[in-house]
Enzyme design. Structure first.
Site, PDB file in Angstrom:
ATOM      1  N   GLY A 131      12.361  11.147  -6.113  1.00  0.00           N
ATOM      2  CA  GLY A 131      11.612  11.087  -4.848  1.00  0.00           C
ATOM      3  C   GLY A 131      10.595   9.976  -4.960  1.00  0.00           C
ATOM      4  O   GLY A 131      10.910   8.808  -4.721  1.00  0.00           O
ATOM      5  N   ASP A 240       8.282  -1.527   2.893  1.00  0.00           N
ATOM      6  CA  ASP A 240       7.084  -2.229   3.420  1.00  0.00           C
ATOM      7  C   ASP A 240       7.108  -2.196   4.952  1.00  0.00           C
ATOM      8  O   ASP A 240       6.073  -2.016   5.594  1.00  0.00           O
ATOM      9  CB  ASP A 240       7.051  -3.698   2.965  1.00  0.00           C
ATOM     10  N   ARG A 268     -11.756  23.861  29.758  1.00  0.00           N
ATOM     11  CA  ARG A 268     -12.153  25.146  29.171  1.00  0.00           C
ATOM     12  C   ARG A 268     -13.673  25.363  29.282  1.00  0.00           C
ATOM     13  O   ARG A 268     -14.458  24.528  28.832  1.00  0.00           O
ATOM     14  CB  ARG A 268     -11.739  25.166  27.692  1.00  0.00           C
ATOM     15  N   GLN A 336      -8.494  23.303  16.540  1.00  0.00           N
ATOM     16  CA  GLN A 336      -9.841  23.872  16.537  1.00  0.00           C
ATOM     17  C   GLN A 336     -10.470  23.791  17.937  1.00  0.00           C
ATOM     18  O   GLN A 336     -11.077  24.748  18.404  1.00  0.00           O
ATOM     19  CB  GLN A 336     -10.706  23.106  15.509  1.00  0.00           C
ATOM     20  N   GLY A 340      -8.271  29.884  19.764  1.00  0.00           N
ATOM     21  CA  GLY A 340      -7.133  30.794  19.586  1.00  0.00           C
ATOM     22  C   GLY A 340      -5.874  30.294  20.281  1.00  0.00           C
ATOM     23  O   GLY A 340      -4.765  30.429  19.761  1.00  0.00           O
ATOM     24  N   GLU A 363       8.551   8.380   3.247  1.00  0.00           N
ATOM     25  CA  GLU A 363       8.380   6.928   3.007  1.00  0.00           C
ATOM     26  C   GLU A 363       7.212   6.649   2.062  1.00  0.00           C
ATOM     27  O   GLU A 363       6.472   5.669   2.212  1.00  0.00           O
ATOM     28  CB  GLU A 363       8.295   6.160   4.324  1.00  0.00           C
ATOM     29  N   GLY A 364       7.067   7.541   1.099  1.00  0.00           N
ATOM     30  CA  GLY A 364       6.005   7.429   0.107  1.00  0.00           C
ATOM     31  C   GLY A 364       4.840   8.328   0.466  1.00  0.00           C
ATOM     32  O   GLY A 364       4.235   8.166   1.534  1.00  0.00           O
ATOM     33  N   THR A 365       4.534   9.283  -0.403  1.00  0.00           N
ATOM     34  CA  THR A 365       3.429  10.213  -0.141  1.00  0.00           C
ATOM     35  C   THR A 365       2.106   9.443  -0.094  1.00  0.00           C
ATOM     36  O   THR A 365       2.025   8.290  -0.527  1.00  0.00           O
ATOM     37  CB  THR A 365       3.332  11.241  -1.299  1.00  0.00           C
TER      38      THR A 365
HETATM   39  N1  CAA Z   1       8.447  -5.720  -2.599  1.00  0.00           N
HETATM   40  C1  CAA Z   1       9.168  -6.420  -3.514  1.00  0.00           C
HETATM   41  N2  CAA Z   1       9.247  -6.082  -4.831  1.00  0.00           N
HETATM   42  C2  CAA Z   1       8.558  -4.987  -5.214  1.00  0.00           C
HETATM   43  C3  CAA Z   1       7.787  -4.222  -4.321  1.00  0.00           C
HETATM   44  C4  CAA Z   1       7.739  -4.628  -2.958  1.00  0.00           C
HETATM   45  N3  CAA Z   1       7.038  -3.952  -2.067  1.00  0.00           N
HETATM   46  N4  CAA Z   1       7.234  -3.189  -4.978  1.00  0.00           N
HETATM   47  C5  CAA Z   1       7.625  -3.315  -6.279  1.00  0.00           C
HETATM   48  N5  CAA Z   1       8.424  -4.410  -6.399  1.00  0.00           N
HETATM   49  C6  CAA Z   1       9.027  -4.915  -7.632  1.00  0.00           C
HETATM   50  C7  CAA Z   1       7.974  -5.187  -8.702  1.00  0.00           C
HETATM   51  O1  CAA Z   1       7.422  -6.486  -8.556  1.00  0.00           O
HETATM   52  C8  CAA Z   1       8.773  -5.054  -9.974  1.00  0.00           C
HETATM   53  O2  CAA Z   1       9.477  -6.256 -10.153  1.00  0.00           O
HETATM   54  P1  CAA Z   1       9.924  -6.828 -11.631  1.00  0.00           P
HETATM   55  O3  CAA Z   1      11.100  -6.031 -12.031  1.00  0.00           O
HETATM   56  O4  CAA Z   1      10.287  -8.249 -11.366  1.00  0.00           O
HETATM   57  O5  CAA Z   1       8.744  -6.651 -12.527  1.00  0.00           O
HETATM   58  C9  CAA Z   1       9.771  -3.965  -9.630  1.00  0.00           C
HETATM   59  O6  CAA Z   1       9.871  -3.927  -8.199  1.00  0.00           O
HETATM   60  C10 CAA Z   1       9.371  -2.599 -10.129  1.00  0.00           C
HETATM   61  O7  CAA Z   1       8.076  -2.318  -9.607  1.00  0.00           O
HETATM   62  P2  CAA Z   1       7.154  -1.151 -10.200  1.00  0.00           P
HETATM   63  O8  CAA Z   1       7.066  -1.304 -11.684  1.00  0.00           O
HETATM   64  O9  CAA Z   1       5.901  -1.139  -9.412  1.00  0.00           O
HETATM   65  O10 CAA Z   1       8.068   0.131  -9.882  1.00  0.00           O
HETATM   66  P3  CAA Z   1       7.822   1.676 -10.162  1.00  0.00           P
HETATM   67  O11 CAA Z   1       9.065   2.256 -10.694  1.00  0.00           O
HETATM   68  O12 CAA Z   1       6.541   1.864 -10.914  1.00  0.00           O
HETATM   69  O13 CAA Z   1       7.696   2.271  -8.665  1.00  0.00           O
HETATM   70  C11 CAA Z   1       6.571   2.936  -6.678  1.00  0.00           C
HETATM   71  C12 CAA Z   1       6.749   1.904  -7.800  1.00  0.00           C
HETATM   72  C13 CAA Z   1       5.555   2.284  -5.760  1.00  0.00           C
HETATM   73  C14 CAA Z   1       6.054   4.264  -7.193  1.00  0.00           C
HETATM   74  C15 CAA Z   1       7.932   3.130  -5.937  1.00  0.00           C
HETATM   75  O14 CAA Z   1       8.847   3.821  -6.736  1.00  0.00           O
HETATM   76  C16 CAA Z   1       7.771   3.849  -4.611  1.00  0.00           C
HETATM   77  O15 CAA Z   1       7.441   3.230  -3.606  1.00  0.00           O
HETATM   78  N6  CAA Z   1       8.029   5.179  -4.598  1.00  0.00           N
HETATM   79  C17 CAA Z   1       8.062   5.928  -3.351  1.00  0.00           C
HETATM   80  C18 CAA Z   1       9.453   5.967  -2.844  1.00  0.00           C
HETATM   81  C19 CAA Z   1       9.521   6.175  -1.366  1.00  0.00           C
HETATM   82  O16 CAA Z   1       8.699   5.684  -0.593  1.00  0.00           O
HETATM   83  N7  CAA Z   1      10.548   6.873  -0.944  1.00  0.00           N
HETATM   84  C20 CAA Z   1      10.768   7.074   0.450  1.00  0.00           C
HETATM   85  C21 CAA Z   1      12.188   7.460   0.698  1.00  0.00           C
HETATM   86  S1  CAA Z   1      12.775   6.972   2.258  1.00  0.00           S
HETATM   87  C22 CAA Z   1      12.211   8.101   3.368  1.00  0.00           C
HETATM   88  O17 CAA Z   1      11.321   8.873   3.137  1.00  0.00           O
HETATM   89  C23 CAA Z   1      12.862   7.950   4.681  1.00  0.00           C
HETATM   90  C24 CAA Z   1      12.610   9.003   5.684  1.00  0.00           C
HETATM   91  O18 CAA Z   1      12.931  10.157   5.517  1.00  0.00           O
HETATM   92  C25 CAA Z   1      12.055   8.619   6.973  1.00  0.00           C
END
Ligand code: CAA
Length: 381
Positions: A131, A240, A268, A336, A340, A363-365
């Site tokens: 996740g 992003d 109200r 609030q 009620g 999309e990321g907590t």
């Molecule tokens: N753009 C481009 N490259 C990126 C980047 C970005 N935004 N973020 C990281 N990278 C690159 C880094 O530069 C690094 O590159 P190198 O291999 O060249 O060094 C590589 O990716 C690895 O980066 P990290 O070491 O930072 O990676 P990490 O494993 O530590 O993970 C994290 C980073 C931010 C925790 C990432 O895993 C993350 O965003 N997790 C959350 C996942 C998420 O958002 N899931 C959502 C699922 S989709 C969803 O929810 C859809 C829905 O239902 C609506």
């Protein structure tokens, strides 16, 4: 950044607002009750050009920018947060990687039908054990002649049951960590794409989050996005933009909470006057208005950077974090203000509360957004 909306941006917002008021105010209530997918509304959005807002006209899209996209998602979310995320996941998470990272052949094959809403898209990244740690992908893709064969399980996939096109992440080299992950465009009509179950959720009930299973799902080699091993960065770049969509959805839910509170507070009566006359209520309304406005400014800044092709990772994380928390606070305060009654199904604010929560998770907590932001802030020093 120009704070005045352009004519095109205003027109997109107004069209979405009209559609949302006329069509989605009932759809929002209905899908929350039935948990049904709002198929007719999504088809109409396709005809209005809203399923391909930032897709260039040459691929059948509306050719607008990400600020317009954000405005449209906000308007849809005011009336139906489910429809807003269906459009957002389809646009940011499925169409964008094809547009921004795909080949010309891939763009021509997929984008026109996606922009028209004929083919809905999904983004298959999350797995039962992957996740927040998106790099922990266990789904495997193995090259076999001119195709890849994909096996694995994906969790919580928005639009998973309705999608015709899935952007799928899978490991092509498990020994290479995140550099072994690749991204593919899969067609869900092909054998091997299976919807295992649709989750029962507390909110956004019209948007289906599915567990998917891939068993020998065959994808042509030409459907690889970028090169083998590019998939993790493709996912991050895609998110992003996706986070701009979710921030916009949160702004819409927050605005709905504020608008309902403004109406109720003026109607109200308590202790002989409308409750809007009491400072305790006025301060709640003021805080909601400030935070929603600030969230919108952060989100439009991220959208403007994205359109300019400039890095927006930290800015979209800030927008998503702030907007999600603002929406949750606004929905909580809206209940609030309603007292009620706010806790009953008679008013929509209890749905806003349930719908808002997910914006702090998908999309990321919020914790992951803080991680992304802090790593950029520390880097800048
Ligand atoms: N753009 C481009 N490259 C990126 C980047 C970005 N935004 N973020 C990281 N990278 C690159 C880094 O530069 C690094 O590159 P190198 O291999 O060249 O060094 C590589 O990716 C690895 O980066 P990290 O070491 O930072 O990676 P990490 O494993 O530590 O993970 C994290 C980073 C931010 C925790 C990432 O895993 C993350 O965003 N997790 C959350 C996942 C998420 O958002 N899931 C959502 C699922 S989709 C969803 O929810 C859809 C829905 O239902 C609506």
């Amino acid at each position: 950044m120009d704070l005045e909306l352009s004519e095109n941006q205003r027109a997109a917002r107004d069209t979405a607002r009209r559609f949302a008021r006329e069509r989605l105010s009932t759809v929002g209530v209905e899908v929350d009750r039935t948990h049904g997918f709002p198929a007719a509304a999504v088809a109409e959005l396709g005809r209005l050009g809203m399923m391909g807002i930032f897709i260039p006209e040459q691929y059948g899209g509306a050719g607008l920018d990400h600020v317009s996209y954000s405005l449209v998602i906000e308007e849809l979310a005011v009336e139906c947060a489910s429809t807003a995320v269906i459009v957002s996941a389809h646009s940011s998470l499925a169409s964008w990687p094809i547009l921004g990272l795909g080949t010309e052949e891939q763009r021509k094959r997929y984008l026109p039908k996606m922009a028209a809403g004929e083919w809905i898209g999904c983004f298959a990244l999350t797995e039962p054990q992957a996740g927040s740690d998106a790099a922990g992908q266990r789904t495997r893709a193995v090259r076999d002649g001119d195709s890849y064969v994909i096996n694995g399980t994906k969790n919580f996939i928005t639009n998973g049951p309705e999608a015709a096109v899935a952007v799928v992440f899978a490991n092509t080299d498990p020994s290479a960590g995140h550099r072994g992950i690749s991204a593919f465009i899969a067609e869900t009509a092909h054998p091997g794409y299976q919807v295992v179950r649709i989750e029962e959720k507390m909110g956004i009930c019209g948007s289906h989050s599915a567990q998917l299973s891939f068993s020998d799902l065959r994808v042509p080699r030409n459907n690889l996005i970028g090169k083998e091993g590019d998939g993790f960065k493709a996912a991050m770049k895609t998110l992003d933009g996706g986070r701009i969509g979710i921030a916009s959805q949160a702004i819409g839910i927050g605005r709905a909470s504020l608008e309902a509170s403004l109406r109720y507070a003026q109607e109200r009566q308590s202790f002989g006057k409308p409750i809007a006359g009491y400072q305790a209520i006025q301060w709640k309304l003021a805080d909601m208005a400030v935070e929603i406005d600030a969230a919108r400014l952060l989100t439009h800044r991220a959208a403007t950077l994205k359109d300019a092709g400039r890095p927006c990772t930290a800015q979209s994380a800030m927008a998503k974090l702030f907007a999600a928390e603002a929406a949750m606070k606004a929905a909580t305060e809206a209940i609030q203000v309603h007292g009620g009654y706010g806790y009953t199904k008679e008013f929509k604010v209890e749905r806003y509360f349930r719908d808002a929560k997910i914006t702090e998770i998908y999309e990321g907590t919020s914790e992951i957004q803080r991680l992304v932001i802090s790593s950029h802030v520390l880097e800048d020093r």
